[in-house]
Design an enzyme around this catalytic site. Structure first.
Site, PDB file in Angstrom:
ATOM      1  N   SER A 466       0.888  -1.203  -0.115  1.00  0.00           N
ATOM      2  CA  SER A 466      -0.105   0.169  -0.180  1.00  0.00           C
ATOM      3  C   SER A 466       0.914   1.116   0.037  1.00  0.00           C
ATOM      4  O   SER A 466       1.521   1.544  -1.005  1.00  0.00           O
ATOM      5  CB  SER A 466      -0.912   0.167   1.190  1.00  0.00           C
ATOM      6  OG  SER A 466      -1.866   1.118   1.012  1.00  0.00           O
ATOM      7  N   ASP A 477      10.709   6.015  -9.687  1.00  0.00           N
ATOM      8  CA  ASP A 477      10.119   6.749 -10.829  1.00  0.00           C
ATOM      9  C   ASP A 477      10.984   8.094 -10.971  1.00  0.00           C
ATOM     10  O   ASP A 477      11.080   8.573 -12.153  1.00  0.00           O
ATOM     11  CB  ASP A 477       8.534   7.223 -10.879  1.00  0.00           C
ATOM     12  CG  ASP A 477       7.805   5.614 -11.117  1.00  0.00           C
ATOM     13  OD1 ASP A 477       8.308   4.977 -11.599  1.00  0.00           O
ATOM     14  OD2 ASP A 477       6.604   5.940 -10.662  1.00  0.00           O
ATOM     15  N   LYS A 491      -0.681  -4.414  -3.304  1.00  0.00           N
ATOM     16  CA  LYS A 491      -1.898  -4.075  -2.734  1.00  0.00           C
ATOM     17  C   LYS A 491      -1.993  -2.460  -3.238  1.00  0.00           C
ATOM     18  O   LYS A 491      -1.592  -1.517  -2.580  1.00  0.00           O
ATOM     19  CB  LYS A 491      -2.043  -3.960  -1.526  1.00  0.00           C
ATOM     20  CG  LYS A 491      -3.180  -3.254  -0.807  1.00  0.00           C
ATOM     21  CD  LYS A 491      -4.479  -3.963  -0.932  1.00  0.00           C
ATOM     22  CE  LYS A 491      -5.913  -3.341  -0.135  1.00  0.00           C
ATOM     23  NZ  LYS A 491      -6.002  -2.013  -0.034  1.00  0.00           N
TER      24      LYS A 491
END
Length: 684
Positions: A466, A477, A491
């Protein structure tokens, strides 16, 4: 030949009598409140769920199959004829929901109820006759029957249950129990299961059906009855006056899904993910066998007053046989914020040019003291504030890089994941959230400036979920640092809890996406450099759950690059692999993970011959013991006589998983040095 020859004719006759008697019981009927709730659940799924749900005949077939799995997932009670009598539900469950017509749904449960009650009576009658088993045949018991065909006759199931009963008795016998103890334990087990079947009411039946309906959509949506409202999930978090563990059903067993960071079980170090709990006891008194017990009933046994002791009979995740259990004790307690606070340390790495210092900050969860925050207190505790304080302290210690350890961090406050990223970047986006209508909201860090711009690593594992995945994905990124470890949980969905006229529904309403556009759902975050792990991804993680939503992408957003780690990955991987093959703990992790997978693939059945069973277990454990002792010998530790003792050696001066932190520090140092060299070369 049928195994009925081993059982005797009186037991067979008893089955027929019991089935005839139980079918005469009153048929359970859905209440008006349940009929209305069924309609509301159908409407919620059709109009409120993230996915484009079409409750049609195709979905009905999936829901019908799911309902059969919920009732009899191991194909051990119902017959083919029983299923055939209700196969029309395969195209009518959608209509049954929207019309609130649940009569046939309840009737199918009653058919299962009759078969189960008769079967447990049959088992108890067999115990009354005396087991008298001899364990010298060539019989084997198939362990996983979730894809087996339905039995054509009662006699076929008698054969199966003869094997299951014999296996249960042999398991207890090999564990050291005498015949009297074996029979007493099995009687307690089957009497408990029989009582639970008999105590099932209309609310329980409705809950089972709703579990099938919602579980056919995705694993995180679910119905909660009025009395389950305090739970939020069928996987119950025992953080209040409990042991601090997330549990889930796994066939007949209750399995540890994860541990609450800083909780009693985590601090005790006696439970691990995928461990199975087979019995529960209080500080004094008899252990209660919980094989086949409903999850919420097991939870009730484990809960208790703060400061009291609960005993658990646990089969370790890596055990090759259910006979290899051990009893552990955990003192119940609450989880305090202090127990989950981020903490930093310095790791010294010796290289040819001298000692180097790398900071490591362990972040167990993304937390914030909401009460203090809402009260307007200036010094409220939060993940971001605590990590910022640790960073300043580590910088004063002269560190050359920082590793953020997010292993086992199951998430928490999304706002903290966003603000934590802001410590390492100038302002920018962190995560995209798409709702059921396809609308995308962008969240990010709005404060200018960063408090740390040096080399950064993020260490993750299968239990990083999560908010942890959002953080790790954003760092990756942005090119802000290296992500190291094992692929994360996956998740990537958001749930909301909504009231119904009767009960509540937990509904998947949105999905997380990285700023690159990739979802974290199902696949999780793939590290730049992957470490071996003892957590089996086929047992733990989103991809191990039935009907998990798929991975997909959305459009990326605009964001700047803070670095180009990919330029150095080949060199970093090469140096890592050279260290890994030399380090005993890394070799052990790789070899043990491969062995565990191989043994799980091989162990599709168990022998009911005592000598053969013990020989198979001893051979498999000998392989595990050899790996463990190779590791210990290389590290100068005492060797073990039994593999099962490895779980009791938590005080080793060289814990296996600590090598991941040390290697992450090595990789980060390599990255810092390579990056410096790259900058110098480009400067000229």
């Amino acid at each position: 030949m049928s195994l009925l020859a081993h059982l005797g004719r009186p037991a067979v006759a008893l089955v027929g009598l019991l089935l005839a008697a139980t079918t005469a019981l009153a048929q359970p009927q859905p209440t008006d409140a349940q009929r209305q709730a069924a309609v509301e659940v159908a409407e919620s799924l059709r109009y409120g769920h993230y996915a484009d749900i079409r409750l049609d005949d195709t979905w009905s077939r999936q829901a019908f199959a799911r309902y059969l799995d919920v009732l009899d997932g191991q194909r051990a009670f119902l017959l083919e004829g029983d299923v055939a009598a209700y196969r029309h539900l395969g195209t009518r469950i959608d209509d049954a929901l929207f019309d609130g017509d649940l009569n046939d749904v309840y009737a199918l449960y009653q058919r299962y109820h009759d078969r189960a009650e008769a079967r447990f009576e049959w088992l108890l009658a067999r115990l009354d006759e005396g087991l008298g088993f001899t364990y010298d045949s060539d019989l084997r018991l198939e362990l996983d029957r979730d894809e087996a065909p339905w039995a054509e006759s009662v006699e076929e199931l008698d054969d199966l249950w003869y094997k299951r009963l014999k296996n249960a008795a042999l398991t207890l016998s090999i564990s050291g129990q005498d015949d009297e103890q074996v029979e007493a334990n099995l009687r307690q087990r089957y009497e408990g299961q029989l009582n639970r079947v008999r105590q099932t009411d209309e609310e329980d039946i409705f809950g089972l059906f709703m579990a099938a309906v919602t579980g056919s959509i995705d694993p995180h949506s679910g119905y909660l009855s009025p009395r389950q409202g305090e739970s939020f999930d069928i996987q119950m978090r025992l953080s209040l006056e409990g042991i601090g563990a997330l549990l889930q059903s796994d066939g007949e067993y209750v399995k540890v899904s994860s541990l609450v960071p800083g909780g009693p079980a985590d601090r005790a170090g006696v439970l691990e993910p995928a461990d199975r709990i087979i019995a529960v006891g209080q500080e004094e008194g008899e252990m209660v066998n919980v094989v086949g017990m409903r999850l919420d009933n097991v939870v009730d046994l484990i809960r208790g007053p703060k400061g009291s002791v609960v005993r658990l009979d646990v089969v370790p995740a890596q055990a090759v046989d259910m006979t290899r259990s051990r009893i552990v004790e955990i003192t119940r307690d609450t989880v305090n914020l202090e127990d989950q606070a981020a903490r930093g340390e310095v790791i010294e790495i010796e290289r040819d040019d001298g000692a180097h210092r790398i900071g490591v900050i362990k972040i167990p969860t993304f937390y914030v003291d909401f009460d203090a925050w809402q009260a307007g207190e200036e010094n409220f505790r939060s993940t971001t504030r605590d990590v910022a304080r640790e960073i300043e302290r580590l910088k004063e210690d002269g560190i050359e890089g920082i590793v953020l350890d997010l292993r086992n961090n199951g998430g928490g406050a999304l706002q903290e994941a966003n603000s934590l990223i802001g410590l390492f970047i100038d302002r920018g986006p962190t995560v995209q959230v798409r709702d059921a209508r396809g609308r995308i909201s962008l969240y990010g860090d709005t404060e200018a400036g960063a408090i740390y711009d040096g080399p950064l690593g993020v260490l993750v594992n299968r239990l990083s979920a999560s908010a942890s995945e959002i953080f790790a994905g954003a760092i990756q990124d942005y090119g802000r640092g290296l992500v190291l470890g094992t692929p994360t949980f996956g998740k990537g969905t958001v749930q909301t809890l909504n009231d119904l006229s009767h009960g509540q529904i937990k509904l998947t309403r949105a999905k997380f996406y990285r700023i690159s556009g990739d979802s974290t759902q199902h696949r999780g975050v793939e590290p730049d450099i992957i470490f071996p792990s003892l957590i089996d991804p086929d047992l733990i993680g989103e991809s191990s759950l039935d009907n998990a939503l798929d991975w997909d992408t959305v459009r990326s957003v605009q964001y700047r690059n803070y670095g180009e780690p990919w330029r150095h990955l080949e060199a970093l991987k090469d140096r890592h692999h050279r260290r890994a093959v030399e380090h005993p703990n890394f070799r052990y992790l790789t070899q043990q993970a491969e062995l565990t997978r191989r043994l799980r693939e091989q162990n599709t059945s168990v022998s009911l011959n005592r000598e053969q069973r013990q020989r198979e277990v001893e051979e498999q454990e000998a392989e595990q013991l050899a790996l463990e002792n190779d590791r210990r010998q290389a590290l100068g530790l005492d060797l073990l006589e039994e593999w099962i003792d490895a779980r009791d050696e938590g005080s080793d001066s060289e814990p296996v998983e600590q090598v991941q932190v040390q290697e992450a520090a090595h990789i980060l140092l390599d990255y810092a040095l390579l990056n410096d060299g790259y900058r110098m070369a480009n400067r000229h």
